[in-house]
Scaffold this active site. Structure first.
Site, mmCIF file in Angstrom:
data_model
loop_
_atom_site.group_PDB
_atom_site.id
_atom_site.type_symbol
_atom_site.label_atom_id
_atom_site.label_comp_id
_atom_site.label_asym_id
_atom_site.label_seq_id
_atom_site.Cartn_x
_atom_site.Cartn_y
_atom_site.Cartn_z
ATOM 1 C CG HIS A 179 -2.059 0.921 1.168
ATOM 2 N ND1 HIS A 179 -2.293 1.868 2.143
ATOM 3 C CD2 HIS A 179 -3.042 1.092 0.254
ATOM 4 C CE1 HIS A 179 -3.364 2.569 1.843
ATOM 5 N NE2 HIS A 179 -3.843 2.122 0.703
ATOM 6 C CE LYS A 181 -1.458 4.982 -1.488
ATOM 7 N NZ LYS A 181 -2.160 4.284 -0.408
ATOM 8 C CG ASP A 186 17.946 13.747 -10.140
ATOM 9 O OD1 ASP A 186 17.810 12.726 -10.831
ATOM 10 O OD2 ASP A 186 18.043 14.882 -10.629
ATOM 11 C CG HIS A 427 -7.411 8.483 -0.251
ATOM 12 N ND1 HIS A 427 -6.050 8.448 -0.515
ATOM 13 C CD2 HIS A 427 -7.854 7.197 -0.354
ATOM 14 C CE1 HIS A 427 -5.700 7.207 -0.783
ATOM 15 N NE2 HIS A 427 -6.755 6.423 -0.691
ATOM 16 C CE LYS A 429 -4.277 6.621 2.471
ATOM 17 N NZ LYS A 429 -5.551 5.997 2.636
ATOM 18 C CG ASP A 434 1.424 16.457 22.451
ATOM 19 O OD1 ASP A 434 0.246 16.210 22.742
ATOM 20 O OD2 ASP A 434 2.400 15.861 22.948
#
Length: 531
Positions: A179, A181, A186, A427, A429, A434
């Site tokens: 899952h 991403k 470079d 979508h 996440k 704090d």
């Protein structure tokens, strides 16, 4: 109701289905081509991107640089700009690459980079690659390009239905997905967050679009991310594309087809992005062109699940038998909270262990706020049904709950302009602790992310980064959502609008009774630990 008599045609269909299931169940993975270990390219001031970010690599205090990217158009502009300015390497690791304008545009830009001599490594989870094989084979036919697949499907690749048959036949293996991403150019600049490479993640879909988040980063954290990429790229659960999708066509034929499938007629060039983002900063393409990529100093650390998490032996869950997962690291970080935790996630299933953890945090006086999708607007309704079973207890504990709603988004003038007629879904996440640091990445707050899929996350520490994230998601000025409350003196749930009118609803908003009933029935047959 009596069974219908079996006709010869229906018997033939049953036999064919049984045969496909048998073939799917018996088809094993082919021998994996053993290739030399392939390491990432390290950041160098000899490249344009390395020169722009050199200050973060020359320091000895471990400080990285970061940029918050909540707006879809600017997040896509950043990726295209990095591809176009890359001179040494491009490493992309994604759960989903769309067979749409965005996916084709990315692939075309990668081809152009490879033609310039840039080394391109593309690592995809194989779950959503239906119909992509011709484009992947075509891109891989160009010099300087290599494509690999995580935990691949061997049979039934061309159609969704046959893939599901394969999935049923090899459930214990194929249920585990990558899952993550990650985008690195470079070895100097990286993008992490929740976005996959498809239209709906960049507000380019006519039907439904996602509220999402990316972080652009440079400095020591990118070195950590490249190590993570290398661990996956060279993992035993990752296969070279040609091991799974052999082709007898010539490279010239593959490239010709690729060029046709990804032409500007299929995927037009991007329109110019807005002149600045919500924080007043120019698009990444403009900043690079001006030779000045300004980033916020931050201490950042990257973590990821081991790619072999997908090969865990059932029941072998003792910590000494495996490295800590991203979910376990996140829970440990929650225990460091001193005042408040803000969680933003499309899917939220705390489970019994999570509820115990919430109770312990609340007992210490930690304020907890959760924002997730409403039943009417989630793209995973079964997940929402399971989340619903924990709402009353969380509200009793004093947890603040918000649910994103397309109907409420349409009441907001600014968001209505962004989403137009499409549905809006959450979508992004992230967790904010704090108001000083944040965990951003691919991790959903559900059992699938915790125990089944591999995930990646980056912890960013610093006042400015944290407060830009707070501003981006209007944590202190919530609108366009419902606040979920308990009706005074009862365990009955109410939904209250946050647009200033304080309209109170006593039933699940924008979801009809038939939908709720169907999902309830389905939820009896789908274990929550698979969601």
């Amino acid at each position: 109701m009596p069974r219908l008599p079996a006709t010869p045609a229906s018997k033939l269909r049953c036999l064919a289905l049984a045969f496909v299931c048998l073939v799917s169940a018996c088809a094993g993975l082919p021998s994996r081509t053993v290739t030399p270990y392939s390491p990432a390219v390290t950041a160098s001031p000899a490249t344009e991107l390395g020169k722009l970010t050199a200050a973060f690599y020359e320091q000895r205090d471990g400080v990285s640089g970061a940029r918050v990217m909540p707006q879809g158009a600017l997040a896509l502009d950043a990726r295209i700009a990095l591809i176009r300015h890359a001179q040494a390497s491009l490493d992309l690791q994604y759960y989903l690459l769309g067979n749409d304008q965005t996916g084709k545009l990315i692939l075309r830009e990668l081809r152009d980079a490879a033609r310039r001599g840039v080394r391109v490594r593309l690592l995809l989870d194989d779950f959503y690659t239906v119909k992509l094989d011709p484009m992947l084979l075509g891109l891989a036919a160009y010099p300087n390009v290599e494509i690999r697949l995580f935990n691949p499907f061997v049979t039934g690749r061309d159609h969704t239905a046959t893939r599901w048959l394969s999935f049923a036949g090899e459930f214990s293996r194929l249920n585990h997905r990558m899952h993550n991403k990650l985008f690195v150019a470079d070895g100097a600049v990286a993008i992490v967050g929740g976005r996959n490479l498809a239209d709906e993640y960049f507000l380019r879909s006519a039907g439904a679009n996602f509220i999402d988040l990316d972080m652009l980063a440079a400095g020591p954290v990118v070195t950590e991310l490249e190590t993570i990429f290398d661990n996956y790229w060279n993992s035993e659960v990752v296969y070279p594309l040609h091991d799974i999708v052999p082709s007898s066509e010539t490279p010239e034929a593959l490239r010709t087809r690729f060029d046709a499938l990804t032409s500007e007629a299929q995927a037009p060039r991007l329109e110019p992005p807005p002149e600045s983002d919500m924080f007043g900063d120019p698009p990444v393409s403009t900043a690079i062109a001006q030779g000045k990529l300004e980033l916020i100093p931050t201490h950042a650390n990257a973590v990821a699940d081991s790619p072999s998490k997908a090969l865990r032996v059932e029941g072998d869950d003792l910590p000494q038998h495996r490295p800590p997962t991203v979910a376990e690291r996140m829970r440990a970080l929650f225990d460091l909270a001193k005042s408040d935790i803000n969680i933003i996630t499309p899917y939220f299933i705390p489970g019994d262990a999570g509820m115990d953890h919430i109770a312990r945090l609340r007992a210490r006086g930690i304020r907890i706020t959760v924002a997730t999708n409403s039943l009417a607007d989630t793209d995973e309704p079964l997940v929402n049904i399971n989340y619903n079973s924990f709402r009353v207890e969380m509200l009793r504990m004093g947890v603040t709950l918000y649910e994103v709603s397309s109907e409420q988004i349409k009441r907001s003038l600014n968001l209505r302009k962004v989403f137009r007629q499409s549905r809006g879904r959450l979508h992004a996440k992230l967790a904010l602790i704090d108001r000083e640091w944040a965990l951003v990445g691919s991790l959903n707050f559900d059992p699938r992310s915790a125990y089944i899929n591999t995930e990646l996350g980056v912890r960013f520490e610093g006042y400015e980064v944290a407060h830009r994230l707070l501003d981006a998601f209007q944590v202190d000025n919530v609108e366009s959502v419902y606040e979920v409350r308990l009706k005074p003196g009862t365990d009955q749930i109410q939904w209250v609008t946050t647009d200033g009118e304080n309209i109170v609803l006593n039933e699940e908003p924008d979801a009809n009774a038939l939908v709720r009933l169907k999902l309830l029935l389905f939820s009896w047959f789908v274990p929550s630990d698979l969601l």
